[in-house]
Design a protein around this motif. Structure first.
Motif, PDB file in Angstrom:
ATOM      1  N   ASN A  83       0.915  -1.147   0.015  1.00 30.24           N
ATOM      2  CA  ASN A  83       0.342  -0.162  -0.191  1.00 30.24           C
ATOM      3  C   ASN A  83       0.797   1.201  -0.088  1.00 30.24           C
ATOM      4  O   ASN A  83       0.570   2.120  -0.678  1.00 30.24           O
ATOM      5  CB  ASN A  83      -0.913  -0.137   1.334  1.00 30.24           C
ATOM      6  N   ARG A  84       1.876   1.262   0.713  1.00 31.78           N
ATOM      7  CA  ARG A  84       2.878   2.516   0.644  1.00 31.78           C
ATOM      8  C   ARG A  84       3.284   2.724  -0.343  1.00 31.78           C
ATOM      9  O   ARG A  84       3.652   3.803  -0.718  1.00 31.78           O
ATOM     10  CB  ARG A  84       3.794   2.381   1.919  1.00 31.78           C
ATOM     11  N   ALA A  85       3.700   1.603  -1.135  1.00 26.52           N
ATOM     12  CA  ALA A  85       4.629   1.477  -2.558  1.00 26.52           C
ATOM     13  C   ALA A  85       3.493   2.160  -3.537  1.00 26.52           C
ATOM     14  O   ALA A  85       3.856   2.943  -4.188  1.00 26.52           O
ATOM     15  CB  ALA A  85       5.258   0.289  -2.887  1.00 26.52           C
ATOM     16  N   GLY A 101       3.983   5.774  -5.330  1.00 20.46           N
ATOM     17  CA  GLY A 101       4.232   5.734  -6.567  1.00 20.46           C
ATOM     18  C   GLY A 101       2.994   6.321  -7.580  1.00 20.46           C
ATOM     19  O   GLY A 101       3.223   6.575  -8.748  1.00 20.46           O
ATOM     20  N   GLY A 102       1.917   6.581  -6.956  1.00 20.38           N
ATOM     21  CA  GLY A 102       0.635   6.855  -7.823  1.00 20.38           C
ATOM     22  C   GLY A 102       0.147   8.516  -7.340  1.00 20.38           C
ATOM     23  O   GLY A 102      -0.583   8.818  -8.035  1.00 20.38           O
ATOM     24  N   GLY A 103       0.867   9.247  -6.578  1.00 19.65           N
ATOM     25  CA  GLY A 103       0.319  10.605  -6.186  1.00 19.65           C
ATOM     26  C   GLY A 103       1.017  11.227  -5.130  1.00 19.65           C
ATOM     27  O   GLY A 103       2.031  10.878  -4.825  1.00 19.65           O
ATOM     28  N   TYR A 104       0.368  12.446  -4.825  1.00 19.96           N
ATOM     29  CA  TYR A 104       0.921  13.134  -4.000  1.00 19.96           C
ATOM     30  C   TYR A 104       0.049  12.558  -2.546  1.00 19.96           C
ATOM     31  O   TYR A 104      -1.120  12.651  -2.342  1.00 19.96           O
ATOM     32  CB  TYR A 104       0.099  14.655  -4.132  1.00 19.96           C
ATOM     33  N   VAL A 105       0.906  12.284  -1.313  1.00 20.66           N
ATOM     34  CA  VAL A 105       0.454  11.543  -0.133  1.00 20.66           C
ATOM     35  C   VAL A 105       0.625  12.860   0.857  1.00 20.66           C
ATOM     36  O   VAL A 105       1.540  13.321   1.180  1.00 20.66           O
ATOM     37  CB  VAL A 105       1.236  10.444   0.167  1.00 20.66           C
ATOM     38  N   VAL A 112       5.566   7.710   4.405  1.00 16.30           N
ATOM     39  CA  VAL A 112       4.866   7.824   3.128  1.00 16.30           C
ATOM     40  C   VAL A 112       4.414   9.091   2.482  1.00 16.30           C
ATOM     41  O   VAL A 112       4.295   9.305   1.354  1.00 16.30           O
ATOM     42  CB  VAL A 112       3.742   6.648   3.140  1.00 16.30           C
ATOM     43  N   CYS A 113       4.466  10.253   3.507  1.00 14.39           N
ATOM     44  CA  CYS A 113       3.775  11.395   2.870  1.00 14.39           C
ATOM     45  C   CYS A 113       4.684  12.448   2.309  1.00 14.39           C
ATOM     46  O   CYS A 113       5.887  12.460   2.462  1.00 14.39           O
ATOM     47  CB  CYS A 113       2.967  11.823   3.927  1.00 14.39           C
ATOM     48  N   ASP A 114       3.990  12.998   1.484  1.00 15.11           N
ATOM     49  CA  ASP A 114       4.639  14.376   0.883  1.00 15.11           C
ATOM     50  C   ASP A 114       4.444  15.528   1.697  1.00 15.11           C
ATOM     51  O   ASP A 114       5.336  16.334   1.708  1.00 15.11           O
ATOM     52  CB  ASP A 114       4.077  14.389  -0.738  1.00 15.11           C
TER      53      ASP A 114
END
Length: 172
Positions: A89-91, A95-99, A145-147
């Protein structure tokens, strides 16, 4: 301008659903709540899934749904509080967006979840201890995991949305 998906992570009661809906309206993106998606696909609510399949069964369903949703475009996704526990889930999220990590205190979580019977992990004698333990385990994963980390305690959802949009637009 390429639109990045926005994925909201954080503990239960942080405001992921409320803020997710507002963000999607402001940015004209599709809003999806991973927990609601799991319930729709299972034809059952989360407490039932936990009762019948256990937490592992629920997490398997969650991993499949998040993996699929992260492949979509132009979405705001509110994830369940425990989604970050799985590496996959973290990957997928990274990989799929802005967290965005919506951080909130245990006290605020208790206030916001006190009467919600749809939270199986809180159906216990001491929900404050459960929330404290969950945050201790999950906070490092949310941060990893966050941006962007945004505090939501005692803030109006619109001010949180404004902060997220300002940072998101600098990113895309």
């Amino acid at each position: 301008m390429t639109e990045l998906n926005i994925f909201l992570v954080g503990p239960m009661g942080a405001g992921k659903s409320t803020i997710g809906r507002l963000l999607s309206q402001e940015l004209k993106m599709t809003y999806i709540d991973s927990d609601r998606e799991i319930e729709e696909r299972a034809g059952a609510d989360i407490p039932w899934i936990f009762d019948v399949e256990g937490e592992d069964g629920f997490r398997d369903r969650e991993e499949a749904v998040i993996g699929e949703l992260c492949q979509r475009d132009n979405i705001v996704l509110a994830t369940g509080g425990g989604a970050v526990q799985r590496d996959a889930n973290r990957a997928n999220l990274q990989g799929g967006g802005y967290v965005v990590y919506l951080f909130t205190s245990v006290e605020q979580q208790l206030e916001r979840t006190a009467r919600d019977k749809n939270r199986p992990l809180l159906q216990t004698e001491n929900p404050k201890q459960v929330l404290t333990d969950l945050l201790a385990r999950r906070d490092p994963l949310y941060r990893d995991v966050c941006d962007l980390l945004v505090r939501t305690d005692k803030r109006h959802p619109r001010s949180v949305v404004t902060e997220i949009i300002r940072n998101y637009q600098q990113r895309v």
